[in-house]
Each structure stands twice: as structure tokens, then as C-alpha cells.
Scaffold this motif. Structure first.
Motif, PDB file in Angstrom:
ATOM      1  N   TRP A 189     -24.650 -53.477 -18.770  1.00 37.83           N
ATOM      2  CA  TRP A 189     -25.549 -54.147 -19.634  1.00 37.83           C
ATOM      3  C   TRP A 189     -26.784 -53.308 -19.683  1.00 37.83           C
ATOM      4  N   VAL A 190     -27.047 -52.676 -18.852  1.00 39.30           N
ATOM      5  CA  VAL A 190     -28.163 -51.405 -18.745  1.00 39.30           C
ATOM      6  C   VAL A 190     -27.435 -50.192 -18.091  1.00 39.30           C
ATOM      7  N   HIS A 191     -27.208 -49.197 -18.487  1.00 37.78           N
ATOM      8  CA  HIS A 191     -26.286 -48.194 -17.927  1.00 37.78           C
ATOM      9  C   HIS A 191     -27.175 -47.709 -16.663  1.00 37.78           C
ATOM     10  N   LEU A 192     -26.633 -47.346 -15.671  1.00 37.23           N
ATOM     11  CA  LEU A 192     -26.950 -46.813 -14.317  1.00 37.23           C
ATOM     12  C   LEU A 192     -27.917 -45.695 -14.584  1.00 37.23           C
ATOM     13  N   VAL A 193     -27.635 -44.940 -15.656  1.00 39.97           N
ATOM     14  CA  VAL A 193     -28.447 -43.631 -15.781  1.00 39.97           C
ATOM     15  C   VAL A 193     -29.802 -43.985 -16.278  1.00 39.97           C
ATOM     16  N   ILE A 194     -30.086 -45.070 -17.104  1.00 39.62           N
ATOM     17  CA  ILE A 194     -31.241 -45.675 -17.475  1.00 39.62           C
ATOM     18  C   ILE A 194     -31.882 -46.691 -16.665  1.00 39.62           C
ATOM     19  N   ALA A 195     -31.254 -47.107 -15.633  1.00 37.09           N
ATOM     20  CA  ALA A 195     -31.707 -48.421 -15.285  1.00 37.09           C
ATOM     21  C   ALA A 195     -32.867 -48.258 -14.358  1.00 37.09           C
ATOM     22  N   VAL A 234     -33.989 -43.869 -21.940  1.00 40.21           N
ATOM     23  CA  VAL A 234     -33.965 -44.884 -22.876  1.00 40.21           C
ATOM     24  C   VAL A 234     -32.713 -44.615 -23.774  1.00 40.21           C
ATOM     25  N   GLY A 235     -31.921 -45.740 -24.269  1.00 44.25           N
ATOM     26  CA  GLY A 235     -30.792 -45.441 -24.871  1.00 44.25           C
ATOM     27  C   GLY A 235     -31.057 -44.422 -26.054  1.00 44.25           C
ATOM     28  N   LYS A 236     -30.001 -43.635 -26.638  1.00 47.47           N
ATOM     29  CA  LYS A 236     -30.146 -42.820 -27.870  1.00 47.47           C
ATOM     30  C   LYS A 236     -30.420 -43.604 -28.940  1.00 47.47           C
ATOM     31  N   SER A 237     -29.825 -44.660 -29.200  1.00 49.73           N
ATOM     32  CA  SER A 237     -29.946 -45.592 -30.374  1.00 49.73           C
ATOM     33  C   SER A 237     -31.338 -46.337 -30.331  1.00 49.73           C
TER      34      SER A 237
END
Length: 396
Positions: A32-38, A121-124
Motif C-alpha cells: 500500500w505504501v512502498h517500503l522505500v517511501i514508508a 514520495v511516489g513519482k505520480s
């Protein structure tokens, strides 16, 4: 029997394809939230640097491209527009972080992937933040920093041109620049310019203080400056004589004739009563060479303004890899931020010496007789004792 076997094989192949599609979809959205940006609020660039930067004015200016006081004022104007609702699943990104992400994009031209790893944060999400924040910046600032002047303000602008550029009755300098972009979807060759890349046009009018007083952004890169100007709202008002320009005024040191207030541009524009362009470079007399020199002194302020703009907001140095609508919003935001910061933090004149924005190729456009008569009167004035400059003959 063969028909049954073929039908069975088709069903099996379809089932295999559906299973592969399901696995591919599951692998794409594993978290749901990627570990890279968590851990954005622990390790993201905003959370790691922002408070430390505020303790050092020079470092803050280098990072945000504006002073702390200007940033705080801008944030106050945008905060309500950038506020999003927290949800049960996640907290929203606060307005101050959205503004920082956008300013870093405008100031550096980083890719969305770079912003993704820097701010976690996500690219989108970064793309949406840039789009929404640029629209909010334009909405909050353009009425204040690009207000249409009234008669007295037109005179004040002309006075500054006379003092700094020695060109009387000059209302603004105008020019158009190509903004390089990736090819818009289903656009054909409309945005493909004569320099063999895709672009849209930033058409701008500047005063003698290097501030943008009017912009038109988004015209096809294949269009000429003259066409962009003629189809702009300002161009239509000028051609229809609907602007609140002052009455004709005699040039300094003279009583007659009364001269109109004019806009100065390069040879890409059509000559008109209120629009001056240089003479053709072929077979120029001494007086016409002087006129071209004097007009260039006034027109160069818009070139300097483009230089300051591009060297402060460096996303303009590279092709913009955003959707067309977002790219246009980003350029509009940069132009109003240019005026906003210019009025509060001043600027470094060395920033204006070079820039990566490309001028339009001059095209052959016709003027009319009234415009030619006004230009001849300016030419005669610049050679007269009242209008000549001591160094103009040595310079040309």
C-alpha cells in the motif's frame, strides 16, 4: 473432435494469460505504501533539511531560490489551497512540503524519479504536487504581480525606460521564446519548431526593471512571434486600441509632434503605430543604424529578464518531461515567482548574461504606413540635439 480439442486449448491459453496478468498486477502493487517511501517523515529530504536550512539564510536561499521571509509570505498565500484532508489510511502531505518539492523542481529541473528518491514520495504523487502547486502559485500571484497598468503607471514605466535605456515613450519590451518539451501526445507537428525539436512559446512583455508585465504561454512552437502576439489577449487589445494608454506626448526637449507610446520588439514583429521594430539590415543609413542601436538598448531588457528567469528556475535549461498542461502551468508559475522574488530579494545581474531559451526565427511581416511614419520620427529625434546620445555614433 478436433473442434472440441481446439476449444479446450483456447480455454487453457486464456486461463494461462489471465493468471500471468493477475501475477503481474499483484507484483506491481505489492505494498500500500512502498517500503522505500514508508519512512518519509524520518528520512525524506524535506524532514531532514528544512528546519536546519531555516537556521542559515544563505543556505536556505540557495536551496529554495528565495529568502526565508519571501518563502513564508508565499506559503501564507498558498496554504489553504494546498491543504489536503487526512484519511484513515494515511496522513496528507502538508502544504509546506508540497511547496518545497515544487520549488526544488522549478529550481533544479530534477526528474520525477530524482524527486521520488530525494523526498520519498511516489513519482505520480510528485507530478500531482507540482501540477497543483504551480496552478495555486499562478492563481495567488498573477493578479498582484502582473496587474494591467492604468495611464499613470504606463507613464511611470516609460519614465524608467527613458532613464535607463534612453528610449522615450516606451511602454514595454516584447519577445517570444521557445520552451523545450517532450512531444505532446497526438500533437502531430504543431509543436515542432524550426530548430527541429518540440516546444511551446512563452511570449512576454517586460518593463525596464526586468519584471514580466504580461505573458502568453502555450502557443504552438511552429508559430511565429508575430502570430502569437496577434492572437494573444494583449495583442487584440492593442490592435483594437482598447488599452488605457496615455495620450500622445511630445518627446523630451520638444513640443511637436505628439508621439504615441510604443512597444519595442525585434524584426519578428509587424511594425505598427504602437509597435516599433528595427529597420532591415540592408543598406542602412547612419540615422537608421542609430535607431536600431537605440531600440536594441530598450529591447534587451526582455532578453535579460529571460536570462534571470532561466538561471534562477533551472528547469527551463532542459526539456520539460511533464504533461503539456503541467509544463505550461510550471512556466506560468516561474514567471510570477520571478516577479515575486525580484520585488523582494532583488537579483544577481550576472544571471541575466546567458540563458538556454531560444528566440523565434525572424519571419517577414509587413507593417503599415502610420507605423513607418512614427519610426521615422523617432529616427529623426535620435539624431537631433535633444535626443542624441554622446556615445551613440562611436557605438554603432
Amino acid at each position: 473432435m478436433d473442434c472440441y480439442r481446439r476449444r479446450h486449448v483456447a480455454v487453457v491459453v486464456t486461463a494461462i494469460q489471465l493468471e500471468r496478468l493477475r501475477r503481474r498486477r499483484d507484483s506491481r502493487r505489492r505494498f500500500w505504501v512502498h517500503l522505500v517511501i514508508a519512512q518519509r517523515q524520518e528520512r525524506g529530504q524535506f524532514w531532514a533539511l528544512y528546519q536546519n536550512l531555516r537556521a542559515h539564510e544563505d543556505q536556505f536561499f540557495g536551496y529554495m531560490r528565495m529568502s526565508i521571509s519571501s518563502f513564508d509570505e508565499l506559503l501564507g498565500l498558498l496554504e489553504s489551497s494546498l491543504m489536503h484532508q487526512d484519511t484513515f489510511m494515511r496522513d496528507s502531505i502538508p502544504p509546506v512540503e508540497r511547496l518545497v518539492i515544487t520549488l526544488r523542481y522549478l529550481g533544479t529541473g530534477q526528474s520525477l524519479a530524482s524527486l521520488h528518491f530525494a523526498f520519498l514520495v511516489g513519482k505520480s504523487t510528485a507530478s500531482v504536487i507540482i501540477r497543483e502547486t504551480c496552478v495555486a502559485i499562478w492563481d495567488a500571484l498573477h493578479v498582484a504581480v502582473m496587474a494591467q497598468p492604468h495611464k499613470e503607471q504606463w507613464k511611470e514605466i516609460a519614465d524608467v525606460f527613458q532613464q535607463t535605456c534612453q528610449f522615450p515613450n516606451c511602454a514595454r519590451a516584447i519577445d517570444g521564446k521557445h520552451i523545450r518539451i517532450k512531444k505532446p501526445v497526438r500533437s502531430g507537428s504543431q509543436y515542432y519548431n524550426y530548430k527541429k525539436y518540440f516546444s511551446f512559446v512563452l511570449f512576454a512583455m517586460c518593463d525596464a526593471n526586468y519584471s514580466f508585465r504580461y505573458i502568453d504561454v502555450g502557443s504552438y512552437g511552429s508559430r511565429s512571434d508575430s502570430a502569437v502576439f496577434a492572437h494573444s489577449d494583449f495583442g487584440k487589445l492593442l490592435l483594437d486600441k482598447a488599452l488605457d494608454l496615455p495620450e500622445h506626448t511630445a518627446l523630451p526637449g520638444t513640443t511637436i509632434p505628439a508621439m504615441p507610446f510604443v512597444f519595442v520588439g525585434d524584426e519578428a514583429f509587424a511594425l505598427g503605430e504602437n509597435l516599433m521594430r528595427p529597420y532591415s539590415s540592408r543598406g542602412l543609413s547612419l540615422a537608421r543604424r542609430v535607431f536600431n542601436y537605440r531600440l536594441t538598448r530598450a529591447r534587451r531588457v526582455v532578453e535579460c529578464a529571460f536570462g534571470i528567469l532561466a538561471n534562477k528556475w533551472r528547469f527551463l535549461h532542459t526539456p520539460i518531461h511533464l504533461k503539456l498542461e503541467t509544463a505550461i502551468s510550471a512556466v506560468k508559475a516561474a514567471c510570477v515567482l520571478h516577479n515575486f522574488v525580484r520585488a523582494r530579494d532583488r537579483y544577481n545581474f550576472e544571471d541575466s548574461l546567458t540563458h538556454s531559451l531560444h528566440s523565434h526565427r525572424p519571419s517577414v511581416v509587413r507593417g503599415h504606413r502610420q507605423g513607418a511614419a512614427v519610426r521615422e520620427q523617432f529616427t529623426a529625434y535620435f539624431m537631433s540635439p535633444h535626443g542624441a546620445l554622446p556615445w551613440q555614433l562611436d557605438t554603432i
